[in-house]
Scaffold this motif. Structure first.
Motif, PDB file in Angstrom:
ATOM      1  N   ASP A 199      33.174   5.565  49.221  1.00  0.00           N
ATOM      2  CA  ASP A 199      32.270   4.231  49.440  1.00  0.00           C
ATOM      3  C   ASP A 199      30.927   4.716  49.302  1.00  0.00           C
ATOM      4  OD1 ASP A 199      31.879   5.873  51.598  1.00  0.00           O
ATOM      5  OD2 ASP A 199      31.537   4.224  52.920  1.00  0.00           O
ATOM      6  N   LEU A 275      35.002  10.055  59.569  1.00  0.00           N
ATOM      7  CA  LEU A 275      35.427   9.094  60.375  1.00  0.00           C
ATOM      8  C   LEU A 275      34.435   8.592  61.439  1.00  0.00           C
ATOM      9  CD1 LEU A 275      38.036   8.131  62.129  1.00  0.00           C
ATOM     10  CD2 LEU A 275      38.066  10.056  63.453  1.00  0.00           C
ATOM     11  N   LYS A 306      28.219  -1.750  60.084  1.00  0.00           N
ATOM     12  CA  LYS A 306      27.350  -0.883  60.116  1.00  0.00           C
ATOM     13  C   LYS A 306      26.381  -0.828  59.110  1.00  0.00           C
ATOM     14  CE  LYS A 306      27.514   4.435  59.877  1.00  0.00           C
ATOM     15  NZ  LYS A 306      28.169   5.360  59.836  1.00  0.00           N
TER      16      LYS A 306
HETATM   17  O1  LIG Z   1      28.993   4.589  56.783  1.00  0.00           O
HETATM   18  C1  LIG Z   1      29.908   5.453  56.726  1.00  0.00           C
HETATM   19  O2  LIG Z   1      30.364   6.021  57.712  1.00  0.00           O
HETATM   20  C2  LIG Z   1      31.419   6.981  57.691  1.00  0.00           C
HETATM   21  C3  LIG Z   1      31.356   7.989  58.684  1.00  0.00           C
HETATM   22  O3  LIG Z   1      29.838   8.541  58.916  1.00  0.00           O
HETATM   23  P1  LIG Z   1      29.615   9.689  60.113  1.00  0.00           P
HETATM   24  O4  LIG Z   1      28.318  10.079  59.655  1.00  0.00           O
HETATM   25  O5  LIG Z   1      29.774   8.920  61.219  1.00  0.00           O
HETATM   26  O6  LIG Z   1      30.354  10.944  59.894  1.00  0.00           O
HETATM   27  C4  LIG Z   1      31.418   7.788  56.362  1.00  0.00           C
HETATM   28  O7  LIG Z   1      32.627   8.727  56.272  1.00  0.00           O
HETATM   29  C5  LIG Z   1      31.279   6.583  55.401  1.00  0.00           C
HETATM   30  O8  LIG Z   1      31.433   7.237  53.985  1.00  0.00           O
HETATM   31  C6  LIG Z   1      30.007   5.981  55.471  1.00  0.00           C
HETATM   32  O9  LIG Z   1      29.530   5.154  54.306  1.00  0.00           O
END
Ligand SMILES: O=C1O[C@H](COP(=O)(O)O)[C@@H](O)[C@H](O)[C@H]1O
Length: 390
Positions: A199, A275, A306
């Motif tokens: 993503d 995650l 988000k």
């Molecule tokens: O927005 C996103 O969040 C996930 C999780 O991110 P984290 O910083 O809470 O570990 C991420 O895996 C994803 O690629 C990203 O675009």
């Protein structure tokens, strides 16, 4: 003393049987902080040419289905040594999970929602006997990062041997710190790597929220991967066009690089997923229509819960076609969501991570003791306790 422990969904808690040398190495790295790379580890392990010695390689992950020995039982029970935290107002942004690099604070979704109509997947583990699913709990984030690096290294070696190319799909967020461990990994032929993004946020590559930027800083600019083999989203396009353009980049690749399965879907060698605290993976958020999409490889997201609001994401069928999928969730900030995803049967679509179920590959969870602290792995084979519905 620390150990690399493994548990299988639906079965008795299992563990790798690392030799004493390997245990000591992992333990020492964890005690000494997070500075050591796997290149350092290889040198410490006594390998003159920088390759990992056989004792270390054998400890991971091939003997994963043996019963726990006394030492390993002790290390599993240490999960409980960390007191559970309570966050009545949700996970604080200082835990990192919801604070975007740009400074924006992401809202926390606690919705269990009504589910997305028509999602054909079911969440069945831990009860279901999924031989190809494993949960690995490491003694520390440093050890987990090294374990992840070794995992990628092994898949890369096998793929390059088999067809002369290795395809790695990255997420953004906290996972990238762990991915940085691959810099200087011994014996890795980075010239054969092709890197993709599961993503991406629809922002310029130089933006602090860009997943490409994060990956570039952590790994891509530091490893000799040919720049033309790093497949980034095209900047400055409307998000729907950006998704179509990215799918086009994938479609144009020769099948020797990116093979397809019998359904015509791309089969990536390794896909590393983070995650989110609401259970999202890639940019597949709870109860969003993208979870049900089956006709596109890459999807636009226009109102992400988000920030930033515009993103692109691989669809679930593409994710589930990968050969090896890792979900990486380390640190105390992930403890609550890890427990919900692995132990609570939610409505379809409420926890996207539960829908990551490779059709013909394997799934490994990379946890550390902090993120695994709420799990009751020892009860996973009890049909009385699992699957839990609340
Ligand atoms: O927005 C996103 O969040 C996930 C999780 O991110 P984290 O910083 O809470 O570990 C991420 O895996 C994803 O690629 C990203 O675009």
């Amino acid at each position: 003393m620390t150990a690399l422990t493994f548990a299988r969904f639906g079965g008795v808690v299992c563990a790798a049987q690392p030799r004493k040398v390997a245990k000591a190495k992992v333990g020492r790295v964890s005690a000494g902080g997070n500075g050591a790379s796997i290149a350092d580890l290889a040198r410490e392990n006594g390998s003159s040419n920088g390759a990992l010695s056989s004792s270390h390689t054998e400890s991971f992950p091939e003997s994963s289905d043996k019963e726990l020995d006394q030492d390993q039982k002790a290390s599993v029970s240490r999960i409980n040594y960390i007191p559970k935290s309570r966050w009545p107002k949700g996970i604080p942004p200082v835990m990192g999970a919801h604070l975007m690099p740009s400074g924006e604070v992401a809202p926390i979704s606690t919705s269990k929602g009504a589910g997305v109509g028509g999602v054909p997947h079911k969440f069945m583990y831990p009860k279901e006997d999924k031989e190809n699913y494993q949960v690995m709990q490491f003694a520390s984030q440093a050890a987990g990062s090294q374990g992840l690096a070794m995992y990628v290294q092994q898949i890369s070696e096998a793929a390059i041997k088999e067809r002369g190319a290795f395809t790695l799909v990255l997420s953004g967020g906290s996972l990238l710190k762990a991915v940085g461990q691959l810099v200087g990994a011994p014996g890795v032929d980075f010239s054969k790597w092709h890197v993709f993004f599961v993503d991406e946020r629809n922002v310029p590559h130089s933006h602090p929220d860009s997943n490409f930027k994060g990956a570039d800083e952590a790994l891509l600019s530091k490893a000799p991967i040919p720049r033309e083999q790093i497949h980034a989203i095209k900047e400055k396009l409307p998000v729907a066009e950006a998704a179509t353009e990215y799918a086009g980049q994938l479609l144009r690749l020769d099948e020797t690089v990116l093979p397809r399965n019998s359904e015509g879907l791309p089969v990536f060698d390794a896909m590393l997923l983070g995650l989110g605290p609401d259970g999202h993976v890639a940019s597949l958020f709870p109860n969003r229509s993208q979870l049900a999409a089956t006709d596109s490889w890459v999807l636009p997201v226009e109102n992400s819960p988000k920030p930033p609001p515009e993103r692109i994401t691989f669809s679930l069928p593409v994710i589930n076609s990968a050969k090896e999928i890792a979900i990486v969730a380390m640190g105390e900030g992930k403890a609550e969501i890890v427990q919900r995803v692995l132990e609570v049967q939610s409505l379809p679509g409420a926890l996207p991570a539960q829908l990551v179920q490779p059709s013909n590959g394997s799934l490994k969870w990379f946890l550390d003791i902090a993120s695994a602290q709420n799990l009751s792995m020892h009860k996973w084979d009890s049909t009385k306790d699992f699957p839990r519905s609340t």
